[in-house]
Design a protein around this motif. Structure first.
Motif, mmCIF file in Angstrom:
data_model
loop_
_atom_site.group_PDB
_atom_site.id
_atom_site.type_symbol
_atom_site.label_atom_id
_atom_site.label_comp_id
_atom_site.label_asym_id
_atom_site.label_seq_id
_atom_site.Cartn_x
_atom_site.Cartn_y
_atom_site.Cartn_z
ATOM 1 N N UNK A 124 0.827 -1.197 0.000
ATOM 2 C CA UNK A 124 0.000 0.000 0.000
ATOM 3 C C UNK A 124 0.859 1.244 0.000
ATOM 4 N N UNK A 125 0.222 2.396 0.114
ATOM 5 C CA UNK A 125 0.947 3.667 0.086
ATOM 6 C C UNK A 125 2.068 3.743 1.125
ATOM 7 N N UNK A 126 1.857 3.271 2.374
ATOM 8 C CA UNK A 126 2.963 3.335 3.355
ATOM 9 C C UNK A 126 4.190 2.541 2.915
ATOM 10 N N UNK A 127 3.962 1.395 2.217
ATOM 11 C CA UNK A 127 5.096 0.570 1.771
ATOM 12 C C UNK A 127 5.886 1.257 0.665
ATOM 13 N N UNK A 128 5.215 2.137 -0.087
ATOM 14 C CA UNK A 128 5.867 2.782 -1.220
ATOM 15 C C UNK A 128 6.491 4.126 -0.854
ATOM 16 N N UNK A 129 6.219 4.618 0.338
ATOM 17 C CA UNK A 129 6.644 5.979 0.700
ATOM 18 C C UNK A 129 8.154 6.154 0.637
ATOM 19 N N UNK A 130 8.908 5.253 1.274
ATOM 20 C CA UNK A 130 10.366 5.402 1.303
ATOM 21 C C UNK A 130 10.978 5.310 -0.091
ATOM 22 N N UNK A 131 10.668 4.279 -0.892
ATOM 23 C CA UNK A 131 11.265 4.235 -2.233
ATOM 24 C C UNK A 131 10.870 5.423 -3.106
ATOM 25 N N UNK A 132 9.636 5.917 -2.955
ATOM 26 C CA UNK A 132 9.235 7.077 -3.749
ATOM 27 C C UNK A 132 10.000 8.328 -3.336
ATOM 28 N N UNK A 133 10.272 8.462 -2.031
ATOM 29 C CA UNK A 133 11.075 9.596 -1.568
ATOM 30 C C UNK A 133 12.497 9.495 -2.113
ATOM 31 N N UNK A 134 13.094 8.308 -2.009
ATOM 32 C CA UNK A 134 14.466 8.129 -2.500
ATOM 33 C C UNK A 134 14.538 8.376 -4.000
ATOM 34 N N UNK A 135 13.528 7.899 -4.738
ATOM 35 C CA UNK A 135 13.510 8.119 -6.189
ATOM 36 C C UNK A 135 13.504 9.607 -6.505
ATOM 37 N N UNK A 136 12.597 10.341 -5.864
ATOM 38 C CA UNK A 136 12.481 11.762 -6.155
ATOM 39 C C UNK A 136 13.738 12.528 -5.781
ATOM 40 N N UNK A 137 14.264 12.281 -4.591
ATOM 41 C CA UNK A 137 15.439 13.015 -4.132
ATOM 42 C C UNK A 137 16.645 12.687 -5.013
ATOM 43 N N UNK A 138 16.799 11.422 -5.366
ATOM 44 C CA UNK A 138 17.923 11.025 -6.220
ATOM 45 C C UNK A 138 17.854 11.667 -7.591
ATOM 46 N N UNK A 139 16.664 11.685 -8.187
ATOM 47 C CA UNK A 139 16.516 12.321 -9.501
ATOM 48 C C UNK A 139 16.756 13.820 -9.410
ATOM 49 N N UNK A 140 16.380 14.435 -8.283
ATOM 50 C CA UNK A 140 16.641 15.862 -8.103
ATOM 51 C C UNK A 140 18.133 16.164 -8.122
ATOM 52 N N UNK A 141 18.901 15.375 -7.376
ATOM 53 C CA UNK A 141 20.362 15.547 -7.391
ATOM 54 C C UNK A 141 20.915 15.348 -8.796
#
Length: 528
Positions: A361-378
């Motif tokens: 569910x959404x809680x399980x995806x929260x960490x990978x989605x955060x890492x994806x976004x932050x990594x792409x930003x860098x």
């Protein structure tokens, strides 16, 4: 008005206007992916007919990425930017006047041309107006509109508009954005000038033909099983030949009329950044396709819910963009130092997503989605600065156009290949799992009895429950097949970077050593 405003305030207002213009392009870019079903009902079009509206939009955008720099060089970035905003505003409003497919295609072509012009002219203007030391933060802010908005924000907002209003409001939302952008850009005191421009008509025709045909192939090839279809093979051949002739003409027959009037390809940093931009576009668009598709097809999210799912990742992307900009500006580190961190964070996110289940569910995806976004930003801020900051002013618009072109091509290729990969894995995984779903197998019989008992408990009679148990088991199998296929697609992105990273390091070393040899021998790349 500009005489009564201080220079820093004028620059800030101008930058805000450029970001709003980039958001306008984001709205146009993602509009059909969200409003497609509603538009099909209103236009009475087939999916293939409406798909052409996406093809002509992207083809026009790819073409203008390489043509707009000629106009930026001739009349200046401010005039081009304003013209692009007005054209996109009018074309967005015109989309609501008629549901005729020809009219829609014409409007989409204008939107593609205008959107590409906005991105090239807007980014060039930021480089010209702000000091070199401020570029990390300035380019990070621009990327919030150009990269983050289409990847996360506009799909969620457009989903809400479609669910609560109609698809027309997606395009109508560009009107206030365009007006606000023009007002803010009115504070810029740049005067329009005119320099003689000689359009390379033959090269533009070849570029447009190649872009249109290859865009169609990438967007529709999977539906027709790629080169098993004669038409796809023919269109690919013609498109590749057109692009080949264009490349030969631009490199082998240099003249005053050239798409790259001032070539940025002499810079090894630019060549490296252009190569990485294709892979970064692949990762951004590919993951932006996989995540909502996984939420819709496996987790059972609604369209709005799938769009909202990317919002936390979008917020992390914006945070990563701004963090990278501030770190580079304040510490003075070389932007390329952030690239490995961006790659590792993105790859880690995809590795975590590859372990998802049908019960996630959404809680399980929260960490990978955060890492994806932050990594792409860098990654995107670092890439932009590595690729473009060292270019001379006359080569800069052409470098921006090629950089945008690379990201767009990489994104389309990534989405097309991942769609095909998932389809192939679905067939493969279904074959393996279905082999165990046979009558007489003790485990299968036990599962069928357990399912039938649950149905009986919920009020269904025994005979009907027994018949319904098998279709339910088959449905569960299909869901498991889809889960495994998406997990494998997420892991494929991990493998992509595992393979690409050392190759890119070697490419960087090769380009650097080649440039050093050229400097020692006194060789300088010629301008086209």
């Amino acid at each position: 008005m500009q005489h009564h405003l201080g220079a820093p305030l004028r620059a800030s207002l101008m930058a805000t206007g450029i970001v709003l213009a980039a958001v306008m392009d984001a709205v146009a870019s993602t509009a059909l992916s969200i409003g497609r079903i509603d538009m099909l009902g209103d236009t009475y079009a087939t999916p293939d007919e409406l798909a052409m509206a996406d093809v002509v939009f992207i083809a026009a955008k790819l073409t203008v990425f390489l043509v707009a720099p000629l106009f930026v060089r001739a009349v200046g970035p401010t005039a081009c930017l304003r013209a692009g905003i007005v054209a996109l505003l009018l074309a967005s409003a015109a989309m609501t006047f008629s549901v005729d497919l020809t009219w829609i295609d014409i409007c989409r072509i204008v939107q593609g041309l205008a959107g590409g012009t906005i991105l090239v002219a807007g980014q060039a203007l930021l480089f010209f107006r702000f000091p070199h030391r401020n570029q990390p933060v300035v380019q990070a802010i621009f990327a919030v509109g150009a990269v983050m908005a289409p990847a996360a924000v506009t799909p969620a907002l457009e989903g809400w508009l479609v669910d609560h209003l109609t698809w027309d409001w997606i395009f109508l939302s560009n009107i206030p954005l365009g007006i606000a952008s023009l007002v803010l850009l009115g504070t810029d005191g740049d005067r329009t000038y005119w320099r003689e421009i000689r359009l390379p008509v033959l090269q533009i025709l070849l570029l447009g033909l190649g872009a249109a045909l290859l865009t169609y192939v990438l967007l529709q090839g999977n539906r027709f099983n790629w080169f098993d279809d004669t038409d796809i093979t023919l269109l690919t051949t013609i498109g590749v030949v057109a692009v080949g002739f264009l490349a030969i003409w631009e490199t082998g027959f240099r003249s005053e009329r050239s798409l790259l009037a001032v070539s940025p390809l002499g810079s090894p940093d630019f060549r490296f950044g252009l190569l990485v931009s294709i892979i970064a576009g692949f990762a951004l668009s590919g993951s932006a396709y996989l995540i909502p598709a996984f939420a819709l097809n496996v987790l059972g999210f609604t369209a709005t819910g799938a769009g909202v799912l990317l919002l936390p990742s979008g917020a992390a992307l914006a945070l990563g963009l701004l963090f990278a900009g501030f770190v580079i500006e304040k510490t003075g580190i070389h932007p390329i130092a952030l690239v490995p961190f961006g790659v590792l964070l993105f790859a880690g996110a995809m590795w975590l997503l590859s372990g998802s289940t049908s019960a996630s569910g959404s809680p399980d995806l929260s960490l990978p989605l955060f890492l994806r976004g932050f990594g792409l930003g860098l990654l995107f801020v670092a890439l932009t600065l590595v690729t473009l900051r060292g270019l001379a002013a006359d080569a800069l618009p052409f470098g921006i156009g090629l950089f945008c072109f690379g990201k767009q091509v990489g994104g389309m290729t990534g989405t097309a290949l991942l769609q095909t990969y998932i389809d192939h894995q679905n067939i493969h995984n279904r074959t393996i799992l279905a082999a165990h779903l046979v009558n007489g197998d003790a485990a299968v019989d036990q599962r069928l009895r357990a399912t039938a008992n649950v149905l009986v408990t919920n009020g269904m009679d025994s005979a009907t429950a027994t018949k319904a148990a098998l279709p339910l088991l088959q449905r569960a199998l299909e869901r498991q097949v889809a889960t495994i296929s998406f997990d494998e697609a997420f892991f494929a992105l991990v493998v992509l970077f595992a393979v690409a990273a050392p190759c890119l390091i070697l490419a960087k070393q090769f380009l650097g050593s080649r440039a050093a040899r050229s400097n020692r021998t006194g060789f300088r790349p010629q301008r086209l």
